[in-house]
Write an enzyme that holds these catalytic residues in place. Structure first.
Site, PDB file in Angstrom:
ATOM      1  N   GLY A 167       0.820  -1.201   0.000  1.00  0.00           N
ATOM      2  CA  GLY A 167       0.000   0.000   0.000  1.00  0.00           C
ATOM      3  C   GLY A 167       0.854   1.252   0.000  1.00  0.00           C
ATOM      4  N   CYS A 168       0.236   2.374  -0.277  1.00  0.00           N
ATOM      5  CA  CYS A 168       0.992   3.612  -0.471  1.00  0.00           C
ATOM      6  C   CYS A 168       1.592   4.122   0.843  1.00  0.00           C
ATOM      7  CB  CYS A 168       0.129   4.669  -1.137  1.00  0.00           C
ATOM      8  SG  CYS A 168      -1.482   4.954  -0.386  1.00  0.00           S
TER       9      CYS A 168
END
Lengths: 350, 350, 350, 350
Positions: free
Chosen positions: D154-155
């Site tokens: 995920g970011c």
């Protein structure tokens, strides 16, 4: 109320020094609708003689900036000093000596001399005058009302303290980490590559990492107002691509025996009768735009049982509750006026 | 002034219908500091019963939205209708019939029935009631003061007209091209792909090109208030990546025999005694942020001898002078109050 | 491709002068992924010797700026001149005399000497060299491919012309009004009150009203490329609170006998085989973010039968198709490479 | 490279499922300039059959979205799954069973089943498949190259981990507090009051306070990749008024005996030969715009002797290194291509 209006009976005459900065201009905006003060001097150093509208397009009818004339300022009831620290170190004591009350928006007299030296790397030039009465109004009403000089708190520290002071005895402050996010107006009007719109717009970054000067102010006054030993705090400020608004996000472990309800109760006890501070209910988080343009602060606390830590969030408009608004709140008290006079409570959302 | 305060002697009781929209919320914000009106009903259709703070984080202390109860609204001195056009078409005449004064912020009663039909593609459902008194306050004071129903002008048209009405007889209106730039709040709270922050932020585009409905309002009232034949105008609105603020840029050739000074003189004649409209000096151009949060408008005109055309620029806060502020300005007159009561003139720059 | 990579066989060596500006830095960004050119000189005047990353945080691995060394530049295959007009007036002819091809991103050689004098208020210092080959690539391929010096069009004019040149003979250009909206990067890196983030963010305003210098460029080249007499145009530029992107909105009456379909057909004829220009279908309007970061342009035309006028809209990234991207497009042709080499066509939406 | 181009010899055929989301569209943008993969399927569930340009104005030439056809996808060399977690839980194992390599951008297979259950409040439906190979590329090259299914990080976690993994053994992770600031694109295209431009623009707030799901991902993989016991971390995400870009600010005490130089050395050891991660020198802080549009990450560390704590900052473009770019980086390895192929390293500053 502007200088062009007829002053009412009993209206205090006030001046603004450093009116060419954002804090000064915000004082003009707020005092324009204030029934108890009349701005009769709008003084600035390098901008003296220039039309006010040259710097502030929202003030097309405010003439030119005045010189900083101590005689004239000394005749006023109260002066807001909104200059950088350097000029304030000179001006504030002189004005006070002349019998004029002063609200000092600079950082010149917020710290004890030893803390000043630790964070500024040089001795305070006027160690017997510092700290002046520290004007986090909600926690210093009586002192402010009686003071000649009030050191108006900084924007980061105002915002952080409002969410932390009532909890100071309930948190393990040795674990406290404060992350600050400020709109660009907090950095003032000065030109610099880092303030160019094409650099800042659409981008975020930290600055002053590991040792920002406002950390000292946060530590000193969290200790003093919270009634606890002065803590050592990690504080990291950030520049956010928005103009007004400031958010602090603070994380700390709880003191032994403290539960989540204790935190919430302490905030409600502190603020449920306050006109400018709102405690948000569980599950709601403050956003800066809710308070932009107003003197309000919104705070929230959330406890994470998995980590044993609480997260305190707090928002203000850095130019209002974080500067000019709180300065007026303090001046109201110093002049015997209603503390809330002239101060908006509703932000210009959206 | 909020419903929680004690109303003063002679304070008018007012209601807001459509309080769940930005125009309604802005009325709440502005009336909170108004000494002559008390908001006693905050009504909304689909949001009835919901906490106001759910929609407006700047209004944490305003309870829940009321139902739209015509009996209750009919007992008030004045009602601001800030609903979409559809509900306003029903509500406004009913309230007026009950003897309540109405400021209608919707577009329901701004146009003659034939123009309405031309731009909306359907007959006006209440052709005998439209247009109501058109409340561009600076040009309709006496009519507004005497009116039961005031159609509050739209944001684009308010902004454009303030720079054009005094010049209507001096320009060749057959050549008039108006380019409008609005902040996003003009589009309301409704969810749509085109209003998603990730779509709008950092981007500009036109919409409603060639035939936007507000063109009719602009034509009708530029003719009527300017004392000239109704012109045919090209108007192109744009969505600008900012929330509040509206700029119109209008270009037209001059009428025969007219010079640049005539244009400037006409603007000064119209506005030099107006509290909310400022004519900028030659060389200065208005920026929207100068007026955001205030009821002010700033206008400028520049003549280009090379093209023989003049460029008129004008800025407002679309939610204030373009909506809620002008509505209050009109309501002040309708209630016999000072026209400027409660209305800020200084924008929240920066 | 950077100077650190091994140049391929047949890779052209190029230099960038004025690399400390946004146009220069954008050339670096785009050429980093270009297979046919190698940047071997990154020269700047006042920034010579400074680390590139000091000015451009996206270029942490690009060493220091070089001096402007004519001998070294003269050995290159091609030089991009991205300085202000003043230095370009000197540099460009000297480089050309040394046998180096030049793409000049400044405005120094875009105008005939008489038009230059009319808009700049002084004689062009090198009237026999101006105008150089005007590099609106889609309309000057053969000339560009054969040129030693190409005057790269400005951002406003590129964007406007792409929506206007194919229609030049179909519009009544005497009625043409062009409204330009630019992101802030178009104003360069220079510090000024008007570029301070707290001034610009969340605000829009016009500038250079009635006589902006780029009007002359628009008039000259709309006439020349459109095959019509040079028109006189009203052009008003605006600064929009976004960093990249440029929109022009142009309104004009149609020439006698021309219909809406003729306009659309002309755009499709001009662009359906172009890699960088897209004609949007009826009902769709371009938004700047669709093309940001890319060399693309999107255009649309809408006809309003009520007014008899058409509205042409056009978007580009002012730093790419409006500057560095088109410069590379031109350089590709001048070096015998594929015109589209190294140029992205898809914007970084959202 | 688009489906319209002729695939080269040895070019891999890939598909994107969930192409109607920002992650999917960003894959299209990046793969358009990739020499080793050809996108032959652009599939979406609810948007199947709709023109791509309806959702993504930067993709005017990309036809319509395909249905999600497992037979067709199963014939491809590799599929990027960019759907929400729910569909991914079904799709990923089916594609893998059909022999197709999968890079899964969702969170479906990032966590061990027990951690998933703790943070999602329900059992993982496919506990034997999770976690898949976790593709923080810089720390998992060999595993990724050999994997059939890669869980793309995920970011927030990508950004945080890149500044923390090399320091895991040098910090007292029990004191770690991570403050995340994300652009709005991280929240996807879904409509919600909290994503309305008028709500978000010019405002910042925290969300998911005390227990955000990505905390689990951060803890698990900081432990695993850092070679230490799984820590318990306080993580607070914030929505910043910008579209792209993500910053994490992490504060922790140092492990016994560790000094500031050890931290810096560890980062340089980890990254000095990495194409996508830059360690900034002392005194410099990363800003998100330096990396927007690129697959790059910039990290910095600062030690505060007063507190004994270090502050680690890290920036990425949440849609590139935090999603689509890292997915391509992983896919390159899985397909035997150069890891950096097709991935820009220079952000679109300014």
């Amino acid at each position: 109320m502007t200088a062009n209006d007829e002053p009412g009976v009993g209206v205090a005459t006030v001046g603004i020094v450093g009116a060419s900065g954002y804090g000064g201009a915000e004082l003009v905006r707020l005092l324009d609708r204030h029934d108890g003060m009349e701005v009769s001097v709008l003084a600035a150093h390098s901008a003296a003689g220039r039309p006010v509208v040259d710097l502030f397009p929202n003030l097309p009818d405010h003439g030119t900036f005045d010189d900083i004339d101590l005689d004239r300022l000394g005749d006023l009831d109260l002066v807001f000093v909104a200059t950088p620290d350097g000029p304030a170190l000179d001006l504030v004591p002189q004005l006070a000596a002349a019998g004029t009350k002063v609200v000092d928006l600079s950082a010149a007299f917020r710290l004890p001399a030893d803390v000043y030296e630790a964070f500024y790397g040089r001795a305070h030039p006027d160690p017997t005058s510092t700290p002046a009465t520290y004007g986090l109004t909600e926690f210093a009403r009586h002192e402010v009302a009686a003071a000649t000089i009030v050191a108006n708190p900084g924007c980061y520290v105002t915002t952080g303290l409002l969410s932390l002071v009532p909890l100071a005895g309930l948190l393990d402050l040795a674990t406290l980490v404060v992350d600050g996010k400020s709109g660009t107006s907090g950095a003032g009007r000065g030109l610099a590559d880092g303030m160019h719109v094409s650099h800042v717009a659409g981008s975020i970054g930290a600055y002053g990492v590991a040792g920002h000067r406002h950390t000292g102010e946060l530590e000193v006054h969290l200790g003093a107002l919270g009634g606890v030993a002065r803590p050592t705090i990690s504080f990291t400020p950030h520049l956010v691509p928005m103009v007004r608004g400031l958010l602090t996000t603070s994380v700390a472990s709880l003191a032994p025996g403290v539960g989540a309800d204790d935190l919430r109760d302490a905030l409600h006890d502190a603020y449920d009768r306050e006109p400018f501070v709102t405690v948000l209910p569980p599950g709601r988080q403050p956003v800066t735009k809710a308070v932009v343009g107003s003197n309000s602060c919104q705070v929230a606390v959330a406890f994470d049982p998995r980590t044993g830590r609480a997260t305190m969030t707090s928002v203000t408009d850095n130019l209002v509750k974080g500067a000019a608004g709180q300065a007026i709140q303090n001046a109201n008290l110093m002049l015997g006026l209603d503390e809330a006079m002239g101060l908006p409570t509703i932000g210009t959302y959206p």
